[in-house]
Design a protein around this motif. Structure first.
Motif, PDB file in Angstrom:
ATOM      1  N   LEU A 189       0.839  -1.268   0.076  1.00 54.17           N
ATOM      2  CA  LEU A 189       0.016   0.094  -0.081  1.00 54.17           C
ATOM      3  C   LEU A 189       0.897   1.090  -0.104  1.00 54.17           C
ATOM      4  O   LEU A 189       1.813   1.280   0.846  1.00 54.17           O
ATOM      5  CB  LEU A 189      -0.832   0.102   1.291  1.00 54.17           C
ATOM      6  N   THR A 190       0.808   2.014  -1.225  1.00 56.12           N
ATOM      7  CA  THR A 190       1.505   3.364  -1.185  1.00 56.12           C
ATOM      8  C   THR A 190       0.583   4.416  -1.445  1.00 56.12           C
ATOM      9  O   THR A 190      -0.238   4.436  -1.917  1.00 56.12           O
ATOM     10  CB  THR A 190       2.474   3.290  -2.316  1.00 56.12           C
ATOM     11  N   ILE A 191       1.132   5.448  -0.522  1.00 55.14           N
ATOM     12  CA  ILE A 191       0.260   6.736  -0.724  1.00 55.14           C
ATOM     13  C   ILE A 191       1.039   7.602  -1.725  1.00 55.14           C
ATOM     14  O   ILE A 191       2.023   7.859  -1.666  1.00 55.14           O
ATOM     15  CB  ILE A 191       0.364   7.491   0.566  1.00 55.14           C
ATOM     16  N   VAL A 192       0.146   7.871  -2.849  1.00 52.12           N
ATOM     17  CA  VAL A 192       0.662   8.531  -3.900  1.00 52.12           C
ATOM     18  C   VAL A 192      -0.197   9.874  -4.082  1.00 52.12           C
ATOM     19  O   VAL A 192      -1.481   9.892  -4.249  1.00 52.12           O
ATOM     20  CB  VAL A 192       0.463   7.912  -5.235  1.00 52.12           C
ATOM     21  N   SER A 193       0.263  10.955  -3.811  1.00 50.77           N
ATOM     22  CA  SER A 193      -0.256  12.198  -3.574  1.00 50.77           C
ATOM     23  C   SER A 193       0.556  13.354  -4.425  1.00 50.77           C
ATOM     24  O   SER A 193       1.563  13.624  -4.608  1.00 50.77           O
ATOM     25  CB  SER A 193      -0.481  12.551  -2.296  1.00 50.77           C
ATOM     26  N   ASP A 194      -0.525  14.314  -4.914  1.00 48.81           N
ATOM     27  CA  ASP A 194      -0.061  15.573  -5.507  1.00 48.81           C
ATOM     28  C   ASP A 194       0.116  16.591  -4.499  1.00 48.81           C
ATOM     29  O   ASP A 194       0.072  17.838  -4.767  1.00 48.81           O
ATOM     30  CB  ASP A 194      -0.897  15.845  -6.584  1.00 48.81           C
TER      31      ASP A 194
END
Length: 237
Positions: free
Chosen positions: A101-106
């Motif tokens: 589970l990876t948090i990918v955010s702008d």
């Protein structure tokens, strides 16, 4: 609502890519910081972005440079931001079934790490824009995850991140414009807010949700399909 069946090779590994602002966090943290600490002009920059005159990368870079706050003020502001408590259960579920589970955010890496620390979630990998303090009150942004070919001109190109996991089936959990492009190529999409409308407009199969607790049952169906030689059903809203 209706069901779409997917053939899932039992040997395929899933990978969850999850947005942060407005998805995990109950507030959009960048907007909250701008409303609290930005000098005048940030709303006009926001309007340029909404009108499609500039991409989100340029928009955020210009807005962050208008912030007038100390590190202490930053932390005090973030102390008031909470996350969807159901996300904690998702983290446990992903760990139990060995799903990355990876948090990918702008959004902003420093902000995300600070908030997750309150919930003992510092072990989660984070891919986001890099917030850098220039002096006591000034800040800037760096974009280590940018892609010059990014369709949405984001600071963090989520499609680029997904391409690095091409051997895995991508589960996207998101809520907004930075998720639009990846939603079109992800294997499974859990959508809220404007991402739902984008999926409907583009005829993208998705599961609509409001809270992370809504994700538990459909996600378990996907997990059971990996344990049994059957198909998984995706609910389309």
């Amino acid at each position: 609502m209706f069901l779409i069946s997917h053939d899932i090779p039992p040997s395929v590994q899933w990978h969850i890519l999850c947005d942060f602002d407005g998805t995990i966090s109950l507030k959009d943290t960048t907007d909250h910081l701008l409303e609290t600490f930005a000098k005048s002009g940030w709303e006009e920059i926001e309007q340029e972005w909404e009108q499609g005159k500039i991409g989100s990368r340029i928009c955020m870079q210009r807005q962050i440079e208008l912030l007038d706050m100390s590190e202490k003020q930053l932390h005090q502001c973030l102390d008031g931001i909470e996350i969807d408590q159901g996300f904690l259960e998702l983290v446990k579920l992903a760990s139990k079934h060995h799903i990355p589970l990876t948090i990918v955010s702008d959004g902003l890496d420093v902000v995300i790490r600070y908030i997750l620390r309150k919930y003992n979630l510092t072990h989660l990998p984070i891919i986001a824009n890099r917030l850098v303090q220039i002096d006591t009150q000034s800040w800037t942004l760096e974009f280590p995850n940018a892609n010059p070919r990014c369709i949405s001109q984001s600071g963090t190109c989520k499609c680029k991140v997904a391409e690095q996991h091409f051997q895995e089936q991508i589960i996207l959990i998101g809520d907004g414009r930075s998720d639009f492009c990846l939603a079109e190529t992800a294997d499974y999409v859990f959508a809220k807010k404007s991402l739902i409308q984008h999926c409907l407009h583009k005829n993208i199969q998705h599961v609509a949700f409001e809270y992370f607790s809504d994700i538990q049952k459909p996600l378990m169906k996907l997990l059971r399909s990996d344990l049994e030689p059957n198909n998984a059903d995706m609910v389309i809203a």
